[in-house]
Write a protein that holds these residues in place. Structure first.
Motif, PDB file in Angstrom:
ATOM      1  N   ALA A  56      29.653  26.697  14.674  1.00 51.66           N
ATOM      2  CA  ALA A  56      31.058  27.099  14.834  1.00 51.66           C
ATOM      3  C   ALA A  56      31.691  26.401  16.030  1.00 51.66           C
ATOM      4  N   GLU A  57      30.928  26.215  17.107  1.00 51.70           N
ATOM      5  CA  GLU A  57      31.453  25.506  18.273  1.00 51.70           C
ATOM      6  C   GLU A  57      31.625  24.023  17.984  1.00 51.70           C
ATOM      7  N   ALA A  58      30.728  23.462  17.176  1.00 48.77           N
ATOM      8  CA  ALA A  58      30.818  22.041  16.871  1.00 48.77           C
ATOM      9  C   ALA A  58      32.057  21.716  16.045  1.00 48.77           C
ATOM     10  N   LYS A  59      32.512  22.657  15.233  1.00 50.36           N
ATOM     11  CA  LYS A  59      33.720  22.417  14.431  1.00 50.36           C
ATOM     12  C   LYS A  59      34.960  22.232  15.308  1.00 50.36           C
ATOM     13  N   LYS A  60      34.937  22.770  16.523  1.00 51.94           N
ATOM     14  CA  LYS A  60      36.072  22.640  17.424  1.00 51.94           C
ATOM     15  C   LYS A  60      36.085  21.293  18.140  1.00 51.94           C
ATOM     16  N   ASP A  61      34.981  20.576  18.107  1.00 55.33           N
ATOM     17  CA  ASP A  61      34.896  19.273  18.760  1.00 55.33           C
ATOM     18  C   ASP A  61      35.649  18.243  17.928  1.00 55.33           C
ATOM     19  N   PRO A  62      36.535  17.462  18.521  1.00 54.70           N
ATOM     20  CA  PRO A  62      37.277  16.452  17.740  1.00 54.70           C
ATOM     21  C   PRO A  62      36.373  15.428  17.069  1.00 54.70           C
ATOM     22  N   TYR A  63      35.200  15.173  17.640  1.00 48.32           N
ATOM     23  CA  TYR A  63      34.293  14.201  17.053  1.00 48.32           C
ATOM     24  C   TYR A  63      33.520  14.781  15.871  1.00 48.32           C
ATOM     25  N   CYS A  64      33.554  16.078  15.703  1.00 47.72           N
ATOM     26  CA  CYS A  64      32.836  16.734  14.602  1.00 47.72           C
ATOM     27  C   CYS A  64      33.784  17.524  13.710  1.00 47.72           C
ATOM     28  N   ASP A  65      35.058  17.140  13.681  1.00 49.17           N
ATOM     29  CA  ASP A  65      36.019  17.880  12.875  1.00 49.17           C
ATOM     30  C   ASP A  65      35.760  17.730  11.380  1.00 49.17           C
ATOM     31  N   TRP A  66      34.923  16.746  10.991  1.00 46.77           N
ATOM     32  CA  TRP A  66      34.596  16.571   9.570  1.00 46.77           C
ATOM     33  C   TRP A  66      33.782  17.740   9.038  1.00 46.77           C
ATOM     34  N   LEU A  67      33.175  18.528   9.944  1.00 48.64           N
ATOM     35  CA  LEU A  67      32.432  19.706   9.492  1.00 48.64           C
ATOM     36  C   LEU A  67      33.352  20.743   8.861  1.00 48.64           C
ATOM     37  N   ALA A  68      34.615  20.757   9.287  1.00 51.17           N
ATOM     38  CA  ALA A  68      35.563  21.728   8.757  1.00 51.17           C
ATOM     39  C   ALA A  68      35.967  21.410   7.319  1.00 51.17           C
ATOM     40  N   ASP A  69      35.662  20.202   6.840  1.00 51.15           N
ATOM     41  CA  ASP A  69      35.996  19.863   5.457  1.00 51.15           C
ATOM     42  C   ASP A  69      35.141  20.631   4.459  1.00 51.15           C
ATOM     43  N   ALA A  70      33.962  21.058   4.878  1.00 54.06           N
ATOM     44  CA  ALA A  70      33.039  21.752   3.974  1.00 54.06           C
ATOM     45  C   ALA A  70      33.274  23.254   4.036  1.00 54.06           C
ATOM     46  N   PRO A  71      33.098  23.972   2.919  1.00 55.22           N
ATOM     47  CA  PRO A  71      33.170  25.441   2.958  1.00 55.22           C
ATOM     48  C   PRO A  71      32.119  25.996   3.913  1.00 55.22           C
ATOM     49  N   ALA A  72      32.526  26.973   4.715  1.00 56.45           N
ATOM     50  CA  ALA A  72      31.627  27.517   5.729  1.00 56.45           C
ATOM     51  C   ALA A  72      30.368  28.109   5.111  1.00 56.45           C
ATOM     52  N   GLN A  73      30.506  28.764   3.964  1.00 55.14           N
ATOM     53  CA  GLN A  73      29.341  29.410   3.362  1.00 55.14           C
ATOM     54  C   GLN A  73      28.311  28.398   2.882  1.00 55.14           C
ATOM     55  N   VAL A  74      28.744  27.181   2.523  1.00 53.02           N
ATOM     56  CA  VAL A  74      27.819  26.172   2.023  1.00 53.02           C
ATOM     57  C   VAL A  74      26.953  25.622   3.152  1.00 53.02           C
ATOM     58  N   ILE A  75      27.568  25.249   4.278  1.00 49.40           N
ATOM     59  CA  ILE A  75      26.770  24.682   5.369  1.00 49.40           C
ATOM     60  C   ILE A  75      25.971  25.781   6.082  1.00 49.40           C
ATOM     61  N   GLN A  76      26.471  27.014   6.099  1.00 54.92           N
ATOM     62  CA  GLN A  76      25.673  28.107   6.638  1.00 54.92           C
ATOM     63  C   GLN A  76      24.449  28.375   5.764  1.00 54.92           C
ATOM     64  N   GLN A  77      24.622  28.231   4.448  1.00 51.47           N
ATOM     65  CA  GLN A  77      23.483  28.389   3.548  1.00 51.47           C
ATOM     66  C   GLN A  77      22.462  27.273   3.764  1.00 51.47           C
ATOM     67  N   THR A  78      22.932  26.075   4.120  1.00 54.82           N
ATOM     68  CA  THR A  78      22.018  24.983   4.440  1.00 54.82           C
ATOM     69  C   THR A  78      21.155  25.337   5.640  1.00 54.82           C
ATOM     70  N   LEU A  79      21.767  25.910   6.674  1.00 51.60           N
ATOM     71  CA  LEU A  79      20.998  26.345   7.846  1.00 51.60           C
ATOM     72  C   LEU A  79      20.052  27.492   7.497  1.00 51.60           C
ATOM     73  N   LYS A  80      20.465  28.361   6.593  1.00 52.47           N
ATOM     74  CA  LYS A  80      19.589  29.465   6.191  1.00 52.47           C
ATOM     75  C   LYS A  80      18.383  28.944   5.419  1.00 52.47           C
ATOM     76  N   ASP A  81      18.604  27.949   4.534  1.00 50.15           N
ATOM     77  CA  ASP A  81      17.486  27.347   3.811  1.00 50.15           C
ATOM     78  C   ASP A  81      16.538  26.631   4.777  1.00 50.15           C
ATOM     79  N   LEU A  82      17.098  25.984   5.799  1.00 45.34           N
ATOM     80  CA  LEU A  82      16.268  25.330   6.804  1.00 45.34           C
ATOM     81  C   LEU A  82      15.445  26.349   7.579  1.00 45.34           C
TER      82      LEU A  82
END
Length: 269
Positions: free
Chosen positions: A62-88
């Protein structure tokens, strides 16, 4: 007597438009980057003798999404990338941090899971087609050859060869008995060709086939016209030989594996 509901899977072929297909590829790349970055974080923590939990990684995401260099993370649905971390997190708990593998760009098949049922809407349209609403995708058509048969709990979008598929996890309302009704009685089942199953009591159970309107029928479906095994084998061998053939150039070698996968799926069905 304890009973638990059974979750069944339904796999259908998606029909993305060009924009949706490009977004799915981009979203797959984002999930791959989140997986690899999260795995490197966990390994770095283990080198220092510490552990990193799923909750901590979600907070850092969530903090990385606020970084201008990582704003591409906001393009993905939050539940999808959170599920990726849960699978990891589940993979690291089950196999250990050092045994979990990286996701390669060339070998990994994109897989996007939408775990929140309230964000998924499914509708049936004409001609054996349906459509599903996915966050940030909008409405997507898919081949709905039969009803899903229950409430959708989650959906997973994946690519297999040239095509994209969606797998629904549905609650069909059937209950699984946790304890046998008659634990003192046993029966053996013999699976055959002429008759599907024969019990040790002498009872025969023949196979049933899907009929019109998704109803089970004892009448087998008409035979499909299939290519002979010799021609099929020759066609498959020709496609495989095309992989090693350099005369077609790089584009030909890239298309050949997808053609082999498509022919293999067609023969299997």
């Amino acid at each position: 007597m304890g009973r638990s509901l059974v979750l069944a899977g339904r796999r259908c072929r998606l029909e993305f438009d060009f924009g949706q297909q490009m977004f799915a590829e981009r979203l797959g790349g984002i999930c791959r980057s989140v997986w690899n970055t999260g795995l490197e974080q966990r390994r770095e923590y283990r080198r220092r003798g510490a552990y990193l939990s799923y909750e901590e990684q979600c907070a850092q995401l969530a903090e990385a999404k606020k970084d201008p260099y990582c704003d591409w993370l906001a393009d993905a649905p939050a539940q999808v990338i959170q599920q990726t971390l849960k699978d990891l997190d589940q993979a690291c708990r089950q196999h250990g941090t050092w045994k979990v593998r990286w996701k390669s760009r060339t070998k990994w098949k994109p897989s996007l899971r939408f775990p929140t049922a309230k964000h998924i809407s499914v509708e049936r349209i004409k001609g054996g087609w349906g459509r599903v609403f996915l966050p940030k995708f909008g409405w997507v058509r898919f081949r709905m050859s039969r009803p899903l048969g229950g409430a959708v709990k989650s959906a997973t979008v994946s690519r297999d060869g040239r095509h994209w598929f969606i797998s629904f996890l549905v609650e069909d309302g059937l209950a699984q008995v946790e304890r046998h009704l008659h634990p003192d009685r046993h029966v053996g089942v013999d699976r055959g060709v002429v008759t599907a199953a024969v019990t040790s009591d002498g009872e025969f159970f023949d196979r049933r086939h899907a009929g019109t309107g998704s109803l089970s029928s004892l009448v087998p479906p008409p035979e499909r016209n299939r290519t002979g095994s010799l021609i099929w084998g020759s066609s498959l061998r020709a496609r495989r030989n095309a992989i090693c053939d350099s005369s077609g150039g790089l584009p030909g070698r890239r298309r050949a594996p997808g053609s082999v996968n498509m022919l293999s799926r067609r023969w299997a069905t």
